[in-house]
Design an enzyme around this catalytic site. Structure first.
Site, PDB file in Angstrom:
ATOM      1  N   ASP A 100       0.850  -1.197   0.000  1.00  0.00           N
ATOM      2  CA  ASP A 100       0.000   0.000   0.000  1.00  0.00           C
ATOM      3  C   ASP A 100       0.883   1.244   0.000  1.00  0.00           C
ATOM      4  OD1 ASP A 100      -2.136  -1.703   0.192  1.00  0.00           O
ATOM      5  OD2 ASP A 100      -2.334  -1.492   2.372  1.00  0.00           O
TER       6      ASP A 100
HETATM    7  N1  URA Z   1      -1.215  -5.867   4.025  1.00  0.00           N
HETATM    8  C1  URA Z   1      -1.731  -4.610   3.973  1.00  0.00           C
HETATM    9  O1  URA Z   1      -2.760  -4.329   4.553  1.00  0.00           O
HETATM   10  N2  URA Z   1      -1.048  -3.693   3.260  1.00  0.00           N
HETATM   11  C2  URA Z   1       0.117  -3.946   2.625  1.00  0.00           C
HETATM   12  O2  URA Z   1       0.693  -3.053   2.021  1.00  0.00           O
HETATM   13  C3  URA Z   1       0.630  -5.248   2.685  1.00  0.00           C
HETATM   14  C4  URA Z   1      -0.057  -6.193   3.402  1.00  0.00           C
END
Ligand code: URA
Length: 236
Positions: A100
């Protein structure tokens, strides 16, 4: 280029393993056993085979990036992408998986399509470990719920995952799948909220602690060999 370098670049084995494979007559150049691993070959002209299987040379590159927050895991976007951070002049780079925008940490960047495909394939269950900071204190009972396979919003059941509490607001979670926003949704299912998320490992590949957010380096031969572990090689 040297035969052993070409084969090592292609992940066929260590220099020692390649030397032994040459001695054992398992490697041929244009149909003739190559006993000397230091022999010079032209990767565009010469036909190199291992155990009768042709090995084609493609110059792949592999970078470990410590992804900073605020950068998107995409090849192109109107915002800054992880690829914009890699200054190497090689085309076709892409991130192996997504983090993310507000997640930081380990991201593999390469132009090796088959390896990325293998690492992301759901059937390989590649481990990804995260350092997670949460808003509310963690409970011992959270561990079992995560280990049993927690149901997240929308009724999806996660595969059993590993969780270790480091302090009341920090834990490590190891996943073997990659659902959208998975760690954040798992924490919501535990009535908690992620306030900081960092990936620290993928398979055997550990985030290099000397890399500051936004910094990257090439993988070592050993790191690359570990990542490719389940592909055929001369060590088998
Ligand atoms: N889980 C999440 O919620 N975000 C990420 O970036 C990776 C794993």
């Amino acid at each position: 280029m040297r035969l052993d370098k070409m084969l090592a670049d292609m992940g066929i084995g260590t220099r020692n393993e390649i030397r032994k494979a040459c001695r054992d007559g398992r490697i041929t150049v244009n149909g003739t056993a190559a006993k000397n691993p230091a022999v010079h070959i032209d990767p565009d002209q010469d036909m190199v085979s291992v155990d009768g299987e042709p090995v084609r040379y493609t110059k792949y590159v592999y970078f470990m990036l410590n992804k900073p927050q605020g950068v998107v895991s995409a090849v192109s976007d109107s915002r800054t992408t992880v690829i914009d951070l890699i200054d190497c002049g090689v085309r076709g780079l892409y991130p192996v998986g997504r983090l993310d925008r507000d997640t930081e940490g380990l991201l593999l960047i390469t132009n090796d399509g088959p390896l990325g495909h293998q690492l992301l394939s759901p059937k390989h269950h590649v481990e990804k470990e995260y350092l997670v900071t949460v808003k509310n204190p963690l409970k011992e009972t959270d561990i079992q719920r995560i280990r049993d396979g927690i149901v997240i919003d929308g009724g999806e059941t996660c595969l059993p995952a590993d969780m270790r509490i480091l302090d009341p607001h920090t834990c490590r979670i190891t996943l073997t799948e990659g659902k959208y926003h998975q760690v954040k949704r798992m924490m919501l299912a535990l009535d908690n909220e992620v306030v900081g998320l960092k990936r620290i490992r993928m398979k055997h590949l550990l985030l290099d602690k000397t890399l500051k957010p936004g910094e990257y380096r090439e993988l070592t031969e050993e790191e690359l060999r570990d990542l490719r572990e389940s592909e055929p090689s001369v060590s088998e």
